[in-house]
Design a protein around this motif. Structure first.
Motif, PDB file in Angstrom:
ATOM      1  N   ILE A 194     -36.061  66.580  46.158  1.00  0.00           N
ATOM      2  CA  ILE A 194     -37.047  66.268  44.885  1.00  0.00           C
ATOM      3  C   ILE A 194     -36.621  65.139  44.184  1.00  0.00           C
ATOM      4  O   ILE A 194     -37.676  64.468  43.625  1.00  0.00           O
ATOM      5  N   GLN A 195     -35.574  64.966  43.906  1.00  0.00           N
ATOM      6  CA  GLN A 195     -35.085  64.176  43.026  1.00  0.00           C
ATOM      7  C   GLN A 195     -35.094  62.633  43.762  1.00  0.00           C
ATOM      8  O   GLN A 195     -35.456  61.527  43.225  1.00  0.00           O
ATOM      9  N   TRP A 196     -34.799  62.388  44.935  1.00  0.00           N
ATOM     10  CA  TRP A 196     -34.959  61.378  45.777  1.00  0.00           C
ATOM     11  C   TRP A 196     -36.476  60.786  46.118  1.00  0.00           C
ATOM     12  O   TRP A 196     -36.985  59.905  45.981  1.00  0.00           O
ATOM     13  N   LYS A 197     -37.660  61.987  46.072  1.00  0.00           N
ATOM     14  CA  LYS A 197     -38.926  61.682  46.150  1.00  0.00           C
ATOM     15  C   LYS A 197     -39.517  61.199  44.901  1.00  0.00           C
ATOM     16  O   LYS A 197     -40.478  60.509  44.852  1.00  0.00           O
ATOM     17  N   TYR A 198     -39.136  61.628  43.739  1.00  0.00           N
ATOM     18  CA  TYR A 198     -39.861  61.694  42.685  1.00  0.00           C
ATOM     19  C   TYR A 198     -39.185  60.808  41.554  1.00  0.00           C
ATOM     20  O   TYR A 198     -39.767  60.250  40.507  1.00  0.00           O
ATOM     21  N   LEU A 199     -37.825  60.630  41.648  1.00  0.00           N
ATOM     22  CA  LEU A 199     -37.066  59.935  40.777  1.00  0.00           C
ATOM     23  C   LEU A 199     -36.664  58.560  41.382  1.00  0.00           C
ATOM     24  O   LEU A 199     -35.589  58.247  41.938  1.00  0.00           O
ATOM     25  N   LYS A 200     -37.598  57.773  41.402  1.00  0.00           N
ATOM     26  CA  LYS A 200     -37.721  56.329  42.100  1.00  0.00           C
ATOM     27  C   LYS A 200     -36.728  55.542  41.234  1.00  0.00           C
ATOM     28  O   LYS A 200     -36.632  55.734  40.078  1.00  0.00           O
ATOM     29  N   ASN A 201     -35.748  54.465  41.840  1.00  0.00           N
ATOM     30  CA  ASN A 201     -34.959  53.817  41.353  1.00  0.00           C
ATOM     31  C   ASN A 201     -33.989  54.448  40.660  1.00  0.00           C
ATOM     32  O   ASN A 201     -33.362  54.255  39.601  1.00  0.00           O
ATOM     33  N   SER A 202     -33.552  55.538  41.141  1.00  0.00           N
ATOM     34  CA  SER A 202     -32.581  56.409  40.756  1.00  0.00           C
ATOM     35  C   SER A 202     -31.790  56.888  41.622  1.00  0.00           C
ATOM     36  O   SER A 202     -31.927  57.314  42.794  1.00  0.00           O
ATOM     37  N   LYS A 203     -30.432  56.893  41.335  1.00  0.00           N
ATOM     38  CA  LYS A 203     -29.391  57.640  42.241  1.00  0.00           C
ATOM     39  C   LYS A 203     -29.011  58.752  41.907  1.00  0.00           C
ATOM     40  O   LYS A 203     -27.862  59.634  42.218  1.00  0.00           O
TER      41      LYS A 203
END
Length: 117
Positions: free
Chosen positions: A85-94
């Protein structure tokens, strides 16, 4: 009492590791609740929790190996879902990288918890 102290030390260790990883990877903390994935995250976590709570009565609680694998699978699904979910919805974030590293550390600790206690 000894187990409680172990859990407190483990909790503090996780907080320190997360802070060090954020500094090392230069990742700002972002929340999924501030994105459009808020409801997906809530529903997904709720469904995973419900599945694992419903399967709990069918486990042999006296067998420590079964309980260990129960927690390993729960942690893997929950943090794996969180990372996706973090990968999908938090773009430009690691942010998802930190979650995956914490997952690996958590799995190592759960696999070896009987050696620590």
């Amino acid at each position: 009492m000894e187990f409680l102290l172990f859990l407190i030390i483990l909790f503090i260790l996780f907080i320190l590791i997360e802070k060090l990883l954020r500094k090392w990877l230069r990742v700002e903390k972002k929340k999924i609740s501030e994105t459009s994935g808020k409801n997906v995250d809530r529903w997904g976590r709720g469904i995973i929790l419900l599945i694992f709570l419903c399967s709990l009565p069918f486990l042999n609680i006296e067998d420590t190996n079964v309980i260990k694998w129960y927690w390993i699978s729960y942690l893997t699904l929950l943090v794996g879902f969180q990372s996706f979910i973090q990968w999908k919805y938090l773009k430009n974030s690691k942010e998802y990288v930190i979650s995956l590293i914490c997952l690996m550390i958590g799995l190592i600790i759960i696999c070896n918890i009987y050696y620590f206690i």
